[in-house]
Design a protein around this motif. Structure first.
Motif, PDB file in Angstrom:
ATOM      1  N   GLN A  71       0.643  -1.221  -0.100  1.00 51.12           N
ATOM      2  CA  GLN A  71       0.169   0.174  -0.018  1.00 51.12           C
ATOM      3  C   GLN A  71       0.829   1.241  -0.086  1.00 51.12           C
ATOM      4  O   GLN A  71       0.664   2.260  -0.827  1.00 51.12           O
ATOM      5  N   LEU A  72       1.749   1.071   0.803  1.00 54.12           N
ATOM      6  CA  LEU A  72       2.517   2.457   0.934  1.00 54.12           C
ATOM      7  C   LEU A  72       3.549   2.693  -0.314  1.00 54.12           C
ATOM      8  O   LEU A  72       3.894   3.910  -0.670  1.00 54.12           O
ATOM      9  N   ALA A  73       3.873   1.733  -1.025  1.00 54.85           N
ATOM     10  CA  ALA A  73       4.528   1.914  -2.358  1.00 54.85           C
ATOM     11  C   ALA A  73       3.775   2.602  -3.391  1.00 54.85           C
ATOM     12  O   ALA A  73       4.393   2.921  -4.317  1.00 54.85           O
ATOM     13  N   LYS A  74       2.610   2.635  -3.315  1.00 51.80           N
ATOM     14  CA  LYS A  74       1.820   3.612  -4.130  1.00 51.80           C
ATOM     15  C   LYS A  74       1.871   4.947  -3.904  1.00 51.80           C
ATOM     16  O   LYS A  74       1.297   5.746  -4.602  1.00 51.80           O
ATOM     17  N   ALA A  75       2.492   5.411  -2.632  1.00 54.93           N
ATOM     18  CA  ALA A  75       2.457   6.841  -2.496  1.00 54.93           C
ATOM     19  C   ALA A  75       3.849   7.452  -2.561  1.00 54.93           C
ATOM     20  O   ALA A  75       4.894   6.753  -2.101  1.00 54.93           O
ATOM     21  N   ASP A  76       3.957   8.929  -2.566  1.00 54.34           N
ATOM     22  CA  ASP A  76       5.389   9.687  -2.549  1.00 54.34           C
ATOM     23  C   ASP A  76       5.023  10.384  -1.103  1.00 54.34           C
ATOM     24  O   ASP A  76       6.167  10.395  -0.495  1.00 54.34           O
ATOM     25  N   ILE A  77       4.002  10.552  -0.739  1.00 58.14           N
ATOM     26  CA  ILE A  77       3.836  11.161   0.771  1.00 58.14           C
ATOM     27  C   ILE A  77       2.657  10.693   1.465  1.00 58.14           C
ATOM     28  O   ILE A  77       1.466  10.610   0.845  1.00 58.14           O
ATOM     29  N   LEU A  78       2.844  10.080   2.622  1.00 57.37           N
ATOM     30  CA  LEU A  78       1.732   9.441   3.551  1.00 57.37           C
ATOM     31  C   LEU A  78       1.412  10.729   4.212  1.00 57.37           C
ATOM     32  O   LEU A  78       2.097  11.074   4.893  1.00 57.37           O
ATOM     33  N   VAL A  79       0.044  10.984   4.639  1.00 57.10           N
ATOM     34  CA  VAL A  79      -0.387  11.931   5.472  1.00 57.10           C
ATOM     35  C   VAL A  79      -1.522  11.045   6.559  1.00 57.10           C
ATOM     36  O   VAL A  79      -2.258  10.353   6.284  1.00 57.10           O
TER      37      VAL A  79
END
Length: 312
Positions: free
Chosen positions: A87-95
């Motif tokens: 899931q995190l690999a899909k993001a550049d920034i996690l909020v």
């Protein structure tokens, strides 16, 4: 007016802000006019957590946050599942903004942790290898429920209520940093990144927060927003129920906003959420946040933070 009485009045405002009816996203909010920084070919993906009973969501009280980012070309999406490497690999920034331990109808203790240790480990690993995290934990009980994630990055929160505060360059409570100057002087790549291109109105001289909590950042971090002499955190057993018997600690020198580089990644931590949104009290018609007096530069500051997080 005594300080305690002032905090009791403030606690009533905070309580109104944390019920389902009076305080809502400002339906009339419009982002400031700007030249869009990103295009579809280079748009950073911002994943906003909504899998942990978050009090701030992009179609709810945090909608203006989404509006501002999209106006600048960011791709903003909701995260609705527990954190995994996939899931995190899909993001550049996690909020992660004001996560909660459960779907609460009250603020009564005890409080559990919002994230499992496995999720914390996944987020830390992802940041260490190049991810970027924006973590927001407002007034009590929000800091208590993300304690394991905050401490994983060396951040120690209070779990109480601090008063609204105006941070200024002139009083040295607002730090001189690439974020407050509006460009990333730290990036050493051969190509000039978008964030380094001069923007006439990107320099920040004043930021306003609207209560929240406070924290001690790790030694390697830079505190952007440092609380001044005489500031305190009221920490009642039950949030908002501040009395003469409530525990009070000094927060002089503590932070409400700090950034750090962690491995190959970056982390920004803030102790207040309304500074990055615009909310309407439907009973009084009063708006708070990005369009408040004294917060005129909050929107650009928010973008500067996100630009700093987006730099590879």
């Amino acid at each position: 007016m005594t300080q305690l009485f002032r905090y009791i009045l403030l606690s009533l405002l905070f309580l109104a802000a944390c019920t389902d009816s009076p305080q809502q996203a400002d339906p009339n909010f419009t982002p400031q006019f700007r030249i869009q920084t990103y295009q579809p070919t280079n748009s950073p993906v911002v994943l906003v957590d909504e899998a942990h009973h978050n009090f701030l969501t992009i179609d709810g009280r945090f909608a203006p946050f989404k509006q501002v980012l999209r106006s600048d070309g960011f791709s903003v999406k909701a995260n609705t599942t527990p954190f995994t490497g996939t899931q995190l690999a899909k993001a550049d920034i996690l909020v992660i903004a004001n996560a909660l331990d459960k779907d609460r109808s009250d603020w009564q203790p005890p409080y559990e942790l919002a994230l499992t240790q496995q999720e914390v480990d996944q987020v830390v690993f992802w940041v260490k290898h190049g991810g970027a995290l924006l973590l927001i934990a407002d007034h009590a009980p929000f800091p208590a429920v993300i304690d394991n994630l905050a401490k994983a990055f060396g951040v120690i929160f209070t779990n109480g209520h601090v008063s609204a505060y105006t941070f200024k360059r002139s009083t040295h409570s607002l730090a001189v940093h690439a974020i407050t100057s509006g460009r990333s002087d730290e990036d050493k790549t051969t190509e000039t990144p978008i964030f380094m291109q001069p923007v006439p109105d990107a320099s920040i001289t004043q930021i306003k927060t609207f209560g929240g909590s406070a924290f001690q950042p790790p030694e390697q971090a830079t505190s952007l927003l440092t609380l001044g002499t005489g500031t305190v955190s009221h920490e009642p057993t039950i949030p908002f129920q501040i009395s003469a018997d409530s525990r009070t600690i000094s927060t002089s020198g503590w932070s409400q906003g700090a950034v750090l580089e962690y491995g190959k990644g970056r982390v920004a931590v803030f102790a207040e959420g309304m500074m990055f949104s615009s909310q309407l009290d439907t009973k009084t018609g009063q708006t708070y946040g990005l369009r408040s007096q004294g917060a005129e530069q909050n929107e650009q500051f928010m973008l500067n933070v996100m630009h700093w997080l987006a730099v590879d």
